[in-house]
Design a protein around this motif. Sequence first.
Motif, PDB file in Angstrom:
ATOM      1  N   ASP A  30       0.835  -1.206   0.000  1.00  0.00           N
ATOM      2  CA  ASP A  30       0.000   0.000   0.000  1.00  0.00           C
ATOM      3  C   ASP A  30       0.870   1.258   0.000  1.00  0.00           C
ATOM      4  N   LEU A  31       1.978   1.195   0.720  1.00  0.00           N
ATOM      5  CA  LEU A  31       2.876   2.341   0.768  1.00  0.00           C
ATOM      6  C   LEU A  31       3.456   2.625  -0.622  1.00  0.00           C
ATOM      7  N   GLU A  35       3.064   6.063  -2.762  1.00  0.00           N
ATOM      8  CA  GLU A  35       4.236   6.748  -3.315  1.00  0.00           C
ATOM      9  C   GLU A  35       4.088   6.960  -4.826  1.00  0.00           C
ATOM     10  N   HIS A  51       8.592  17.826  -3.286  1.00  0.00           N
ATOM     11  CA  HIS A  51       9.300  16.649  -2.776  1.00  0.00           C
ATOM     12  C   HIS A  51       8.478  16.125  -1.597  1.00  0.00           C
ATOM     13  N   PHE A  52       8.384  14.807  -1.492  1.00  0.00           N
ATOM     14  CA  PHE A  52       7.561  14.216  -0.442  1.00  0.00           C
ATOM     15  C   PHE A  52       8.450  13.475   0.549  1.00  0.00           C
ATOM     16  N   LEU A  53       8.392  13.952   1.779  1.00  0.00           N
ATOM     17  CA  LEU A  53       9.208  13.377   2.834  1.00  0.00           C
ATOM     18  C   LEU A  53       8.297  12.496   3.679  1.00  0.00           C
ATOM     19  N   ILE A  54       8.711  11.273   3.901  1.00  0.00           N
ATOM     20  CA  ILE A  54       7.919  10.358   4.728  1.00  0.00           C
ATOM     21  C   ILE A  54       8.707  10.112   6.015  1.00  0.00           C
ATOM     22  N   VAL A  55       8.140  10.621   7.112  1.00  0.00           N
ATOM     23  CA  VAL A  55       8.883  10.565   8.371  1.00  0.00           C
ATOM     24  C   VAL A  55       8.409   9.373   9.198  1.00  0.00           C
ATOM     25  N   THR A  56       9.323   8.449   9.423  1.00  0.00           N
ATOM     26  CA  THR A  56       9.024   7.285  10.263  1.00  0.00           C
ATOM     27  C   THR A  56       9.859   7.314  11.546  1.00  0.00           C
ATOM     28  N   ILE A  60      12.592  12.049  15.420  1.00  0.00           N
ATOM     29  CA  ILE A  60      12.263  13.230  14.598  1.00  0.00           C
ATOM     30  C   ILE A  60      10.791  13.601  14.796  1.00  0.00           C
ATOM     31  N   HIS A  79       2.597   6.497   9.070  1.00  0.00           N
ATOM     32  CA  HIS A  79       3.599   7.212   8.279  1.00  0.00           C
ATOM     33  C   HIS A  79       3.211   8.683   8.206  1.00  0.00           C
TER      34      HIS A  79
ATOM     35  N   ASN B   4      -4.672  -2.127  -5.889  1.00  0.00           N
ATOM     36  CA  ASN B   4      -3.588  -1.157  -6.021  1.00  0.00           C
ATOM     37  C   ASN B   4      -3.172  -0.953  -7.485  1.00  0.00           C
ATOM     38  N   VAL B 209      11.848  12.414  -5.879  1.00  0.00           N
ATOM     39  CA  VAL B 209      10.693  13.114  -5.306  1.00  0.00           C
ATOM     40  C   VAL B 209      10.204  12.544  -3.978  1.00  0.00           C
ATOM     41  N   ILE B 210      10.746  11.383  -3.612  1.00  0.00           N
ATOM     42  CA  ILE B 210      10.312  10.787  -2.341  1.00  0.00           C
ATOM     43  C   ILE B 210      11.532  10.392  -1.524  1.00  0.00           C
ATOM     44  N   SER B 211      11.532  10.767  -0.256  1.00  0.00           N
ATOM     45  CA  SER B 211      12.600  10.258   0.609  1.00  0.00           C
ATOM     46  C   SER B 211      12.053   9.998   2.001  1.00  0.00           C
ATOM     47  N   LEU B 213      12.706   9.654   6.229  1.00  0.00           N
ATOM     48  CA  LEU B 213      13.500  10.163   7.349  1.00  0.00           C
ATOM     49  C   LEU B 213      13.076   9.408   8.605  1.00  0.00           C
TER      50      LEU B 213
END
Lengths: 213, 213
Positions: A30-31, A35, A51-56, A60, A79, B4, B209-211, B213
């Motif tokens: 699904d992730l 994305e 830009h898409f930041l995914i913070v896990t 942080i 997420h 999906n 475009v995706i990262s 953290l």
Amino acid sequence: MPDNTSLIDHFNWRYATKVFDATRKVNDADLATLEEALRLTPSSFGLQPWHFLIVTDEEIREKLLPLSWNQKQVTECSHYFVLCTRTDVDVDYIDRFVSEIANDRGTTIEELQGYRDVMVDFVSRMPSVERLTWATRQTYLALQRLMDTAALLEIDACPMEGFSAPQYDEVLQLSEKNLTASVCCAIGYRSAEDKYASLAKSRFPKEEVISYL
Amino acid sequence: MPDNTSLIDHFNWRYATKVFDATRKVNDADLATLEEALRLTPSSFGLQPWHFLIVTDEEIREKLLPLSWNQKQVTECSHYFVLCTRTDVDVDYIDRFVSEIANDRGTTIEELQGYRDVMVDFVSRMPSVERLTWATRQTYLALQRLMDTAALLEIDACPMEGFSAPQYDEVLQLSEKNLTASVCCAIGYRSAEDKYASLAKSRFPKEEVISYL
């Protein structure tokens, strides 16, 4: 594909989730869909000024919490997406985009010269504040794409504008990457304790928001 | 609901349609779904600072054409959506919204006082230019909701920023309704002659475009 009723059912099912079940995580498949959906979002001229930041990372997230009116979704969701806008949409950036198109379509940069010039003209006309305003609107398209893709996969989401963008930019070191945090979206699964889940969705009646000419 | 793969297939299927088949019209059931999807679009505080105008009148469309860089989609599509932003999101408007919530949820205005005050504070802090910028971003959420709902129903769309908003406001008499045209979207079915339909979609690679953290 979904029939009309099922689509509307899903749009009614979604709501801005206030309490997430911190034990449930979105799975990798699904992730990957979220994305890819984000990556494919349309934008003005196709310029993708984002830009898409995914913070896990938990530490942080703890740092972001007080910068986000202490909204618990930041730390409790599966997420945490920070949707950033590029602050460097200039001639160099456009040339990089044109190279990408040439590459994706097996064509030459020369053949794309006309398109390039239109984009350069469009972007160069805008003072930098206006350019960021324009780019940020594109980032909001990505936000809606993310929320709806999640809803269709029956994943919960909470869009969040209530945070300090300058402080996010500092903590996440966004400025040095020519990015700024525009809007966030917590993704995961609603907790059974979220009383907001059962509230009726409130919208103005159709007659007020839609008209024909 | 869609799996999906099917979702991503539909997001890849859509593109900014340049040539519409002027003989094909969106049917009433699909149109009702697009309208309801738009109406249900989420927004900041749920304030819905928008109005959606659907232009079918041919004479009006002919008038809009030269105000839209002569892009033929304006006249050739099935339904031409003008997504407008409200210019009057003020205390009175918020009170109207609070009444709507009270009505939808069977609660009282008194119980919603805290929520009302937060909204009034949020909106009152913004100078009017900033308020319109914020409201317009919400309208872009509606644009993406519209484009994706269409794509999922296999209806084509072309988002359009290239038009003169002041002239649209005049021709469509939007100012007197406290509205301004923010972005448009032509809706209908692609023509077999649209060469853009077969071009590869160009997007930066995921790594750019995706990262995480």
